[in-house]
Design a protein around this motif. Structure first.
Motif, mmCIF file in Angstrom:
data_model
loop_
_atom_site.group_PDB
_atom_site.id
_atom_site.type_symbol
_atom_site.label_atom_id
_atom_site.label_comp_id
_atom_site.label_asym_id
_atom_site.label_seq_id
_atom_site.Cartn_x
_atom_site.Cartn_y
_atom_site.Cartn_z
ATOM 1 N N GLY A 250 -3.128 -44.101 0.973
ATOM 2 C CA GLY A 250 -2.589 -44.748 2.163
ATOM 3 C C GLY A 250 -2.462 -46.256 2.060
ATOM 4 N N ARG A 251 -2.917 -46.841 0.963
ATOM 5 C CA ARG A 251 -2.827 -48.306 0.809
ATOM 6 C C ARG A 251 -1.581 -48.633 -0.014
ATOM 7 N N GLU A 252 -0.673 -49.355 0.603
ATOM 8 C CA GLU A 252 0.631 -49.605 -0.008
ATOM 9 C C GLU A 252 0.515 -50.438 -1.285
ATOM 10 N N VAL A 253 1.327 -50.061 -2.249
ATOM 11 C CA VAL A 253 1.454 -50.857 -3.472
ATOM 12 C C VAL A 253 2.943 -51.056 -3.754
ATOM 13 N N LYS A 254 3.278 -52.235 -4.187
ATOM 14 C CA LYS A 254 4.681 -52.551 -4.484
ATOM 15 C C LYS A 254 4.897 -52.761 -5.982
ATOM 16 N N TYR A 255 3.843 -53.285 -6.649
ATOM 17 C CA TYR A 255 3.987 -53.637 -8.069
ATOM 18 C C TYR A 255 2.894 -52.987 -8.909
ATOM 19 N N PHE A 256 3.189 -52.850 -10.170
ATOM 20 C CA PHE A 256 2.257 -52.267 -11.124
ATOM 21 C C PHE A 256 0.920 -53.013 -11.130
ATOM 22 N N ASP A 257 0.971 -54.355 -11.024
ATOM 23 C CA ASP A 257 -0.268 -55.145 -11.103
ATOM 24 C C ASP A 257 -1.203 -54.892 -9.925
ATOM 25 N N GLU A 258 -0.686 -54.296 -8.824
ATOM 26 C CA GLU A 258 -1.526 -53.992 -7.662
ATOM 27 C C GLU A 258 -2.245 -52.650 -7.821
ATOM 28 N N VAL A 259 -1.806 -51.853 -8.786
ATOM 29 C CA VAL A 259 -2.326 -50.493 -8.924
ATOM 30 C C VAL A 259 -3.690 -50.466 -9.602
ATOM 31 N N LYS A 260 -3.841 -51.238 -10.672
ATOM 32 C CA LYS A 260 -5.059 -51.162 -11.478
ATOM 33 C C LYS A 260 -6.336 -51.409 -10.661
ATOM 34 N N PRO A 261 -6.397 -52.424 -9.805
ATOM 35 C CA PRO A 261 -7.630 -52.617 -9.013
ATOM 36 C C PRO A 261 -7.961 -51.412 -8.133
ATOM 37 N N LEU A 262 -6.926 -50.744 -7.592
ATOM 38 C CA LEU A 262 -7.182 -49.572 -6.752
ATOM 39 C C LEU A 262 -7.675 -48.399 -7.587
ATOM 40 N N LEU A 263 -7.118 -48.243 -8.776
ATOM 41 C CA LEU A 263 -7.584 -47.169 -9.651
ATOM 42 C C LEU A 263 -9.032 -47.387 -10.053
ATOM 43 N N GLU A 264 -9.407 -48.647 -10.273
ATOM 44 C CA GLU A 264 -10.807 -48.952 -10.580
ATOM 45 C C GLU A 264 -11.707 -48.556 -9.415
ATOM 46 N N GLU A 265 -11.233 -48.772 -8.212
ATOM 47 C CA GLU A 265 -12.012 -48.461 -7.011
ATOM 48 C C GLU A 265 -12.205 -46.952 -6.833
ATOM 49 N N PHE A 266 -11.181 -46.169 -7.257
ATOM 50 C CA PHE A 266 -11.223 -44.723 -7.035
ATOM 51 C C PHE A 266 -11.453 -43.918 -8.311
ATOM 52 N N LYS A 267 -11.950 -44.552 -9.374
ATOM 53 C CA LYS A 267 -12.097 -43.811 -10.628
ATOM 54 C C LYS A 267 -13.096 -42.656 -10.468
ATOM 55 N N SER A 268 -12.815 -41.591 -11.206
ATOM 56 C CA SER A 268 -13.586 -40.334 -11.163
ATOM 57 C C SER A 268 -13.465 -39.628 -9.817
ATOM 58 N N GLN A 269 -12.386 -39.912 -9.068
ATOM 59 C CA GLN A 269 -12.192 -39.278 -7.759
ATOM 60 C C GLN A 269 -10.790 -38.675 -7.682
ATOM 61 N N LYS A 270 -10.620 -37.822 -6.639
ATOM 62 C CA LYS A 270 -9.289 -37.319 -6.322
ATOM 63 C C LYS A 270 -8.714 -38.187 -5.214
ATOM 64 N N VAL A 271 -7.445 -38.562 -5.368
ATOM 65 C CA VAL A 271 -6.800 -39.406 -4.362
ATOM 66 C C VAL A 271 -5.402 -38.872 -4.071
ATOM 67 N N GLU A 272 -4.854 -39.353 -2.962
ATOM 68 C CA GLU A 272 -3.482 -39.005 -2.610
ATOM 69 C C GLU A 272 -2.557 -40.132 -3.077
ATOM 70 N N LEU A 273 -1.617 -39.784 -3.951
ATOM 71 C CA LEU A 273 -0.573 -40.744 -4.338
ATOM 72 C C LEU A 273 0.646 -40.494 -3.467
ATOM 73 N N THR A 274 1.172 -41.551 -2.877
ATOM 74 C CA THR A 274 2.431 -41.441 -2.149
ATOM 75 C C THR A 274 3.533 -41.945 -3.064
ATOM 76 N N VAL A 275 4.516 -41.076 -3.312
ATOM 77 C CA VAL A 275 5.598 -41.445 -4.232
ATOM 78 C C VAL A 275 6.940 -41.310 -3.535
ATOM 79 N N LEU A 276 7.879 -42.089 -4.057
ATOM 80 C CA LEU A 276 9.252 -42.009 -3.573
ATOM 81 C C LEU A 276 10.089 -41.407 -4.697
ATOM 82 N N ARG A 277 10.709 -40.250 -4.373
ATOM 83 C CA ARG A 277 11.483 -39.540 -5.392
ATOM 84 C C ARG A 277 12.978 -39.679 -5.080
ATOM 85 N N ASN A 278 13.717 -40.081 -6.096
ATOM 86 C CA ASN A 278 15.174 -40.255 -5.966
ATOM 87 C C ASN A 278 15.541 -41.242 -4.864
#
Length: 451
Positions: A250-278
């Motif tokens: 649920g926490r918005e990300v716009k750029y690749f550089d914003e993703v890594k800190p969130l992945l560190e926060e949620f490592k070893s966990q299941k999370v919901e990724l929101t993706v935009l397809r097409n």
């Protein structure tokens, strides 16, 4: 064909072209002023030549030692150190018998040709290829600092935008790293604020500690899903290549550089990724984050044209007519020379540590691409021509600039330095050049062995 062989071919082709044209810059005015030219050589013919042929009064040849080239002008104290000929009475066709202004033109011919050649190449490139660049002020959300330690040293962070260097507006994002290296101060925009910051005097030394990190500033790119390996924990999650990740838990990300800190926060966990397809279908997909903070797929590549379509930056494409290419080429030649002069100032200032980056033939060869590319070849050739022009005009005996320095002294004072003095100066200059050559190529060897 091996990339090393391709680089080597380009290096020797470029070097040969530049040497021959440089020496023609001396040869032509010498002939115009009826001065005898005894030799015209590509490379040095120590002990023997690979080829030589006498035409008229001049021996034309190719030496075996590819450290440069030369024209041997009668009655001139040069690298040949032919002191016996200087003991005879001056002949009317000798260099030393000519008026000082003619000798000055002969000596300035080489560096003049080098600079003019670079400008001609830049004119040709502007006319043939035009220009394409990303305006620095078009980056909507600043740039990405990929090497935080270097960014901290410089005082910049992801999301910043450097709008000026030494008070001069930064026009092209691609030129920003070299402008930082050459500059002393920078103007930064951060979170709506604009402030000025000094560039650390030893910042170049910081970059040279790990040259792989020299491109520490890059574009901020959206995070797309790339290839998902078969052994990925998220292979069957429902993710598809080219999905654009727009939120994590649920926490918005716009750029690749914003993703890594969130992945560190949620490592070893299941999370919901929101993706935009097409670009239209929004999906929520549960994925597992590994204990090393990875999602189990390669980031998708997105080029600058796609980023322009997303409204993240602008791309300016300029086409030049032949007449328009002339001032564009001249401006490019002047700006390249100005930038190189700034670099040399840094090198001669020990506190910058820039001298550690001085390179020899390997460094010059590294300017050429691994695969044959005419625009890259001509760009490197023009840049090396600028380097040769600047280095040769330095007031060091044995270089063109040393001869020019003594000729200017003669013109101003009306007194000509003695031949004996010029002989000693030539020897000192020669040893200085050998020392510089050893230092520069020694740096190349050190980098190859230990870095």
């Amino acid at each position: 064909m091996s990339p090393i062989i391709i680089k080597t071919i380009q290096f020797f082709l470029s070097l040969s072209l530049l040497i021959v044209l440089h020496e023609l810059g001396h040869f032509i005015p010498a002939k115009l002023f009826k001065t005898r030219v005894e030799k015209f050589y590509l490379f040095f013919d120590v002990k023997f030549s690979l080829f030589k042929k006498k035409i008229g009064e001049t021996v034309y040849g190719i030496g075996w030692l590819p450290l440069g080239g030369y024209v041997k002008i009668a009655g001139m104290i040069d690298e040949s150190m032919d002191t016996e000929a200087m003991k005879e009475e001056p002949k009317p066709w000798e260099f030393r018998s000519k008026p000082a202004w003619q000798r000055l033109i002969i000596m300035l011919g080489g560096v003049t040709v080098n600079f003019v050649l670079a400008v001609i190449i830049y004119i040709g490139m502007a006319w043939s290829y035009g220009e394409e660049f990303i305006p620095a002020d078009s980056l909507k959300d600043g740039f990405w600092v990929t090497e935080k330690s270097i960014g901290d040293k410089l005082g910049v962070q992801t999301g910043d935008l450097i709008v000026a260097i030494d008070g001069e507006k930064v026009q092209k994002f691609g030129s920003l790293p070299i402008e930082i290296i050459n500059g002393n101060t920078m103007t930064i925009q951060r979170d709506g604020q604009t402030f000025e910051k000094e560039i650390p005097v030893d910042f170049i030394a910081t970059l040279l500690e790990d040259e792989d990190k020299i491109r520490f500033i890059t574009l901020r790119r959206p995070f797309f899903v790339g290839e998902i390996p078969d052994d990925s924990a998220n292979k069957d999650s429902g993710l598809m290549a080219e999905d654009k990740i727009i939120a994590i838990e649920g926490r918005e990300v716009k750029y690749f550089d914003e993703v890594k800190p969130l992945l560190e926060e949620f490592k070893s966990q299941k999370v919901e990724l929101t993706v935009l397809r097409n670009d239209k279908q929004k999906l929520s997909i549960p994925v597992h984050i590994s204990d090393t903070a990875t999602v189990g797929f390669r980031p998708g590549l997105i080029d600058t044209d796609a980023m322009k379509d997303l409204g993240l930056l602008d791309i300016q494409k300029v086409k030049y007519s032949f007449l328009e290419s002339i001032p564009a080429g001249i401006d490019k030649g002047i700006s390249t020379l100005s930038g190189y002069v700034k670099q040399m100032k840094k090198i001669f200032n020990p506190s910058t540590g820039a001298y550690k980056g001085v390179g020899g033939f390997a460094a010059i060869g590294g300017l050429f691409p691994d695969a044959w590319n005419w625009p890259a070849f001509w760009s490197a050739t023009a840049f090396i021509s600028i380097i040769l022009a600047f280095m040769n005009i330095l007031p060091i005996p044995a270089l063109d600039g040393g001869h020019v320095m003594f000729l200017l002294y003669e013109i101003v004072t009306g007194r000509k330095p003695s031949d004996k003095f010029l002989e000693y100066a030539q020897m000192i200059g020669f040893f200085l050049l050998i020392a510089l050559l050893l230092f520069a190529n020694g740096n190349d060897v050190y980098k190859w062995l230990f870095k």
